[in-house]
Structures are given as C-alpha cells and as structure tokens.
Design an enzyme around this catalytic site. Structure first.
Site, PDB file in Angstrom:
ATOM      1  N   GLU A 195      95.344  30.298  44.441  1.00  0.00           N
ATOM      2  CA  GLU A 195      95.654  29.902  45.815  1.00  0.00           C
ATOM      3  C   GLU A 195      96.412  30.974  46.595  1.00  0.00           C
ATOM      4  O   GLU A 195      96.515  30.878  47.816  1.00  0.00           O
ATOM      5  CB  GLU A 195      96.451  28.598  45.817  1.00  0.00           C
ATOM      6  CG  GLU A 195      97.863  28.734  45.288  1.00  0.00           C
ATOM      7  CD  GLU A 195      98.855  27.876  46.065  1.00  0.00           C
ATOM      8  OE1 GLU A 195      98.429  27.070  46.904  1.00  0.00           O
ATOM      9  OE2 GLU A 195     100.054  28.051  45.838  1.00  0.00           O
ATOM     10  N   HIS A 252      98.402  26.127  49.326  1.00  0.00           N
ATOM     11  CA  HIS A 252      97.817  27.122  50.232  1.00  0.00           C
ATOM     12  C   HIS A 252      96.288  27.048  50.246  1.00  0.00           C
ATOM     13  O   HIS A 252      95.623  28.014  50.640  1.00  0.00           O
ATOM     14  CB  HIS A 252      98.260  28.535  49.836  1.00  0.00           C
ATOM     15  CG  HIS A 252      99.711  28.806  50.094  1.00  0.00           C
ATOM     16  ND1 HIS A 252     100.224  28.935  51.366  1.00  0.00           N
ATOM     17  CD2 HIS A 252     100.749  28.972  49.244  1.00  0.00           C
ATOM     18  CE1 HIS A 252     101.528  29.169  51.290  1.00  0.00           C
ATOM     19  NE2 HIS A 252     101.880  29.191  50.013  1.00  0.00           N
ATOM     20  N   HIS A 285     100.696  21.498  40.131  1.00  0.00           N
ATOM     21  CA  HIS A 285     101.147  22.514  41.094  1.00  0.00           C
ATOM     22  C   HIS A 285     102.359  21.942  41.816  1.00  0.00           C
ATOM     23  O   HIS A 285     102.226  21.149  42.756  1.00  0.00           O
ATOM     24  CB  HIS A 285     100.007  22.820  42.071  1.00  0.00           C
ATOM     25  CG  HIS A 285     100.181  24.073  42.854  1.00  0.00           C
ATOM     26  ND1 HIS A 285      99.985  25.321  42.320  1.00  0.00           N
ATOM     27  CD2 HIS A 285     100.538  24.282  44.149  1.00  0.00           C
ATOM     28  CE1 HIS A 285     100.196  26.239  43.245  1.00  0.00           C
ATOM     29  NE2 HIS A 285     100.548  25.626  44.363  1.00  0.00           N
ATOM     30  N   HIS A 319     102.728  27.303  40.697  1.00  0.00           N
ATOM     31  CA  HIS A 319     103.362  27.276  42.016  1.00  0.00           C
ATOM     32  C   HIS A 319     104.655  28.067  42.107  1.00  0.00           C
ATOM     33  O   HIS A 319     104.891  28.730  43.116  1.00  0.00           O
ATOM     34  CB  HIS A 319     103.622  25.847  42.505  1.00  0.00           C
ATOM     35  CG  HIS A 319     104.310  25.784  43.843  1.00  0.00           C
ATOM     36  ND1 HIS A 319     103.713  26.255  44.998  1.00  0.00           N
ATOM     37  CD2 HIS A 319     105.530  25.323  44.219  1.00  0.00           C
ATOM     38  CE1 HIS A 319     104.548  26.077  46.027  1.00  0.00           C
ATOM     39  NE2 HIS A 319     105.658  25.521  45.579  1.00  0.00           N
TER      40      HIS A 319
END
Length: 271
Positions: free
Chosen positions: A39, A68, A153, A178
């Site tokens: 991401e 994201h 995440h 994350h």
C-alpha cells in the site's frame, strides 16, 4: 507448505528490493506462496497498477493494501478486475475490490489470504473481527483452504495481538502490517496459529518509518505543516516472515523473521 509474507513496501527502495529478492527467495527457501503488502509502494502512498503487475511477475501471489488503498486513483478500476489484489475486508459494502482472495497453487492446493484494518487510532471502519469471523464461516482450514493467512493492518499492538488470539487455531497465520517497524515476537500461539505483531517495512531504515528524516522531524519539532513527506531512497531492508505449515492441519509448524539487506541485522530461516 512454505510461505513468505512481506511487510509494507515503501517507495522505490522497497519495490526494488522486493523485485530483486522475491525470485531469489522463492528458490532458496523453496517457497510455495508469497504475499506482499504494497500500500506504500508508490512514493510512500498507494500502489500503481504497473507496480502491482511487476510484483506479480516477480513472484508475488497475492498483494494486500490498507489505509492508503485509494491514494493512486487508477488502482480503483484495476482492483475490480484483479482478484489477486485485495483491500481490507471491513471497508463498507460497495467498496471496489474484495477483502480476501482464494488462490490456487500449481499443485491444486488452495491458500486463502484476507486483510482487515484495525480501528484504534485509524479511520472509522466496520468491525474487523466480525468481518474475518464471517469469512471463516465460509472457509475452513483444511477443508476449503490448505492455508489461511490474515494481514491485520493496524496501528495498535494490542489490537493486533487481540486479533491473533481471536483467530488462533482457525487460521495458519496472523501477521501485522502498517507500523513499518518489525517486532521480535514471532511465535506459534497455543492453538497453532503463527503470529507476529508487525512484519516491518521493506524500505530504507535510515529514515523515519521510511520517510526522509528532515521533513518528518520538522513536523514533530515545529508542530506545523511543512514540506511534503517523501520516501528515503537508500538501500532497503527486506522485512517479513517465513511460515511453514503442517500439511495435515494447515496450522503453522514454524514462523521465523526474514530480514535481508540494508541496515537491520540479517535474519534468514534455514531452508
């Protein structure tokens, strides 16, 4: 089954490390399956379709996203057609894409990969526990899938650990993404699920969670908006985890850290 899980790819440095090392690791570790969180692959924010295609060509079987997910708008039509690219399962109904992918290996074995996004210190989302629990009413380890992998995440370590224990014994592995910092708590939980709070990022660790240091420092010191954050572009450390399953149950026999290149101390499981 032998599985590699890679943490958040960050910017060019992280992408290039993944593209270089995934084929090497598939051979060296005799991998059956590779899942990658990407991401942050596009300049630290989002993922471009061309980048996803390059990762698939290099040997990634499934790519996960996160908060994201929609930073690169062109990913929206792409995710609608590419089932190997998934976003968090607890986005509201009607969100493009899917939160899980059931992949079939060349030998016919099936691997279910799902992602959920935490809610502590994150955007308001549907319940991640409920989303994964509902998925697991339709997919059973050892019955519909030979391995089940969950990417949680999330920001809070407590929420990630709670997620691991919530699904212990029902899935092969729960690993966090994350926060971009690899944790040292790789373990097999009492029910047989492999767990690590965070896989860490694939990126330049001479940075502040992958971003160039000066602009990030100024945000903390001056408490004012300033220069846009940009990825650090030094040599990357590839970070993730290696998981080996018990073929009879689909649960984890071992989970070990993978760290390769860059600044962090290396870690590589025995083949």
């Amino acid at each position: 089954m032998r599985i590699l899980l890679l943490g958040d790819l960050l910017g060019r440095s992280g992408r290039e490390a993944a593209l270089k090392h995934i084929p090497e690791l598939r051979a060296a570790l005799k991998l059956d399956f590779v899942a990658v969180n990407a991401e942050n692959a596009s300049h630290g924010f989002g993922l471009g379709p061309d980048m996803a295609q390059a990762l698939f060509a290099a040997g990634a079987d499934v790519i996960t996203l996160g908060n994201h997910a929609w930073d690169r708008r062109e990913i929206i039509p792409y995710i609608a057609s590419e089932k190997r690219l998934i976003r968090p399962i607890n986005f509201p109904p009607g969100t493009p894409g899917a939160g899980a992918c059931l992949a079939t290996l060349p030998d016919g074995r099936k691997v279910l990969v799902a992602q959920a996004m935490g809610r502590l210190y994150m955007e308001a989302m549907d319940c991640p526990f409920r989303g994964i629990d509902e998925l697991l009413t339709r997919h059973k380890l050892g019955i519909t899938a030979h391995a089940i992998l969950i990417d949680i995440h999330a920001e809070a370590t407590s929420e990630k650990m709670a997620f691991g224990h919530a699904f212990d014994g029902r899935v092969t592995a729960v690993t966090g993404t994350h926060t971009h910092i690899p944790t040292a708590d790789h373990q097999i939980l009492p029910g047989g699920t492999g767990f690590a709070t965070d896989l860490g990022m694939c990126g330049d660790y001479d940075s502040i969670i992958g971003m160039q240091k000066a602009p990030a420092l100024n945000r903390f010191i001056r408490k004012m908006p300033g220069e846009k954050l940009s990825p650090a572009e030094g040599p990357a450390t590839l970070c993730g985890a290696f998981v080996e399953t018990d073929d009879a149950t689909g649960l984890a026999k071992r989970i070990e850290p993978v760290r390769l290149g860059g600044r962090l101390a290396p870690a590589m499981p025995s083949a």
